[in-house]
Design a protein around this motif. Structure first.
Motif, mmCIF file in Angstrom:
data_model
loop_
_atom_site.group_PDB
_atom_site.id
_atom_site.type_symbol
_atom_site.label_atom_id
_atom_site.label_comp_id
_atom_site.label_asym_id
_atom_site.label_seq_id
_atom_site.Cartn_x
_atom_site.Cartn_y
_atom_site.Cartn_z
ATOM 1 N N ASN A 99 0.841 -1.191 0.000
ATOM 2 C CA ASN A 99 0.000 0.000 0.000
ATOM 3 C C ASN A 99 0.881 1.247 0.000
ATOM 4 N N ILE A 100 1.042 1.848 -1.150
ATOM 5 C CA ILE A 100 1.968 2.968 -1.302
ATOM 6 C C ILE A 100 1.468 4.232 -0.599
ATOM 7 N N ASN A 101 0.136 4.394 -0.464
ATOM 8 C CA ASN A 101 -0.407 5.587 0.195
ATOM 9 C C ASN A 101 -0.075 5.591 1.679
ATOM 10 N N GLN A 102 -0.279 4.459 2.349
ATOM 11 C CA GLN A 102 0.056 4.390 3.767
ATOM 12 C C GLN A 102 1.565 4.444 3.963
ATOM 13 N N ALA A 103 2.319 3.856 3.043
ATOM 14 C CA ALA A 103 3.774 3.893 3.150
ATOM 15 C C ALA A 103 4.282 5.333 3.091
ATOM 16 N N GLU A 104 3.662 6.142 2.227
ATOM 17 C CA GLU A 104 4.061 7.548 2.128
ATOM 18 C C GLU A 104 3.851 8.267 3.457
ATOM 19 N N LYS A 105 2.723 8.010 4.111
ATOM 20 C CA LYS A 105 2.449 8.642 5.407
ATOM 21 C C LYS A 105 3.483 8.233 6.443
ATOM 22 N N HIS A 106 3.839 6.950 6.455
ATOM 23 C CA HIS A 106 4.825 6.479 7.431
ATOM 24 C C HIS A 106 6.214 7.058 7.153
ATOM 25 N N PHE A 107 6.606 7.145 5.890
ATOM 26 C CA PHE A 107 7.920 7.712 5.572
ATOM 27 C C PHE A 107 7.975 9.195 5.934
ATOM 28 N N LYS A 108 6.904 9.936 5.675
ATOM 29 C CA LYS A 108 6.889 11.358 6.040
ATOM 30 C C LYS A 108 6.968 11.531 7.547
ATOM 31 N N LYS A 109 6.262 10.691 8.276
ATOM 32 C CA LYS A 109 6.286 10.773 9.741
ATOM 33 C C LYS A 109 7.673 10.396 10.260
ATOM 34 N N ALA A 110 8.315 9.397 9.637
ATOM 35 C CA ALA A 110 9.657 8.995 10.058
ATOM 36 C C ALA A 110 10.658 10.121 9.850
ATOM 37 N N ILE A 111 10.551 10.825 8.719
ATOM 38 C CA ILE A 111 11.452 11.945 8.462
ATOM 39 C C ILE A 111 11.181 13.073 9.451
ATOM 40 N N GLU A 112 9.912 13.291 9.763
ATOM 41 C CA GLU A 112 9.543 14.341 10.720
ATOM 42 C C GLU A 112 10.073 14.032 12.117
ATOM 43 N N LEU A 113 9.967 12.770 12.548
ATOM 44 C CA LEU A 113 10.431 12.390 13.879
ATOM 45 C C LEU A 113 11.950 12.287 13.948
ATOM 46 N N GLY A 114 12.570 11.987 12.834
ATOM 47 C CA GLY A 114 14.023 11.930 12.782
ATOM 48 C C GLY A 114 14.552 10.505 12.751
ATOM 49 N N LEU A 115 15.576 10.319 11.942
ATOM 50 C CA LEU A 115 16.283 9.051 11.850
ATOM 51 C C LEU A 115 17.752 9.324 12.133
ATOM 52 N N SER A 116 18.407 8.427 12.818
ATOM 53 C CA SER A 116 19.785 8.654 13.242
ATOM 54 C C SER A 116 20.786 8.573 12.098
ATOM 55 N N MET A 117 20.589 7.639 11.212
ATOM 56 C CA MET A 117 21.580 7.398 10.162
ATOM 57 C C MET A 117 21.163 8.079 8.861
ATOM 58 N N ASP A 118 22.151 8.664 8.173
ATOM 59 C CA ASP A 118 21.896 9.327 6.898
ATOM 60 C C ASP A 118 21.391 8.349 5.846
ATOM 61 N N MET A 119 21.882 7.120 5.909
ATOM 62 C CA MET A 119 21.472 6.125 4.922
ATOM 63 C C MET A 119 19.974 5.826 5.036
ATOM 64 N N ASP A 120 19.474 5.710 6.254
ATOM 65 C CA ASP A 120 18.042 5.457 6.456
ATOM 66 C C ASP A 120 17.214 6.639 5.966
ATOM 67 N N LEU A 121 17.705 7.830 6.216
ATOM 68 C CA LEU A 121 17.016 9.032 5.747
ATOM 69 C C LEU A 121 17.015 9.092 4.214
ATOM 70 N N ALA A 122 18.122 8.679 3.612
ATOM 71 C CA ALA A 122 18.201 8.662 2.148
ATOM 72 C C ALA A 122 17.219 7.649 1.560
ATOM 73 N N VAL A 123 17.095 6.481 2.177
ATOM 74 C CA VAL A 123 16.158 5.465 1.688
ATOM 75 C C VAL A 123 14.724 5.975 1.808
ATOM 76 N N ALA A 124 14.412 6.629 2.923
ATOM 77 C CA ALA A 124 13.058 7.163 3.105
ATOM 78 C C ALA A 124 12.756 8.223 2.039
ATOM 79 N N LYS A 125 13.714 9.101 1.779
ATOM 80 C CA LYS A 125 13.489 10.148 0.767
ATOM 81 C C LYS A 125 13.418 9.557 -0.637
ATOM 82 N N LEU A 126 14.191 8.506 -0.892
ATOM 83 C CA LEU A 126 14.127 7.840 -2.191
ATOM 84 C C LEU A 126 12.755 7.208 -2.405
ATOM 85 N N ASN A 127 12.221 6.576 -1.378
ATOM 86 C CA ASN A 127 10.880 5.993 -1.485
ATOM 87 C C ASN A 127 9.822 7.077 -1.680
#
Length: 171
Positions: A99-127
């Protein structure tokens, strides 16, 4: 699942018990209890269920990772802010398969809350760039791809980024 503050209280009680053992001349017990304090402090900053979910994802076992994440009932009470970000990140990765719509919401929330590693942030932004591209939002997708490229310092996502840029030229 323990509340995050209970882990800190347990660590404090272990320190107090260790000091009490020192005053009773049980030096070995005191040292052991002080060292044992490291476990609840570690679990305060690194949630055990998120760690187990990451282990399952390394083996491509999405059902097993989802099972471990389902044990987290109250994320706001049990997890610190970065852990909540990683919970949303993991849920976004698993939902991006179905479900790409719910995945988008989760990735945006993850970026908003913050991720420790740059690689994880890059994967979230790529998705997120992939979602924006599928919805014909070329400018947003380009910005997200450029941000992902800056965050990808090891070059692990280089192929995916160039492939997405080629696909954007066709839009």
């Amino acid at each position: 699942m323990f509340h995050k503050n209970i882990k800190l209280i347990l660590a404090g009680l272990l320190v107090v018990a260790g000091i009490w053992q020192f005053t009773e001349s049980n030096i070995g017990n005191g040292i052991f209890l002080i060292l044992l304090t490291a476990i609840p402090i570690f679990l305060y900053f690194k949630n055990e269920f998120i760690l187990l979910a990451f282990l399952k994802l390394r083996k491509q076992d999405f059902a097993g990772a989802n099972k471990w994440l389902s044990y987290i009932k109250n994320p706001e009470g049990a997890l610190v802010r970065k852990q909540q970000g990683y919970l949303n990140y993991l849920q976004g990765i698993m939902l991006s398969q179905t479900n790409i719509n719910q995945a988008e919401k989760h990735f945006k929330k993850a970026i908003e809350l913050g991720l420790s590693m740059d690689m994880d942030l890059a994967v979230a932004k790529l998705n997120l760039a992939g979602v924006a591209m599928s919805r014909r939002r070329k400018l947003e997708a380009t910005n997200l791809l450029n941000e992902a490229k800056k965050l990808d310092k090891q070059g692990m996502l280089k192929e995916q980024i160039t492939m997405m840029k080629e696909q954007m030229k066709k839009i």
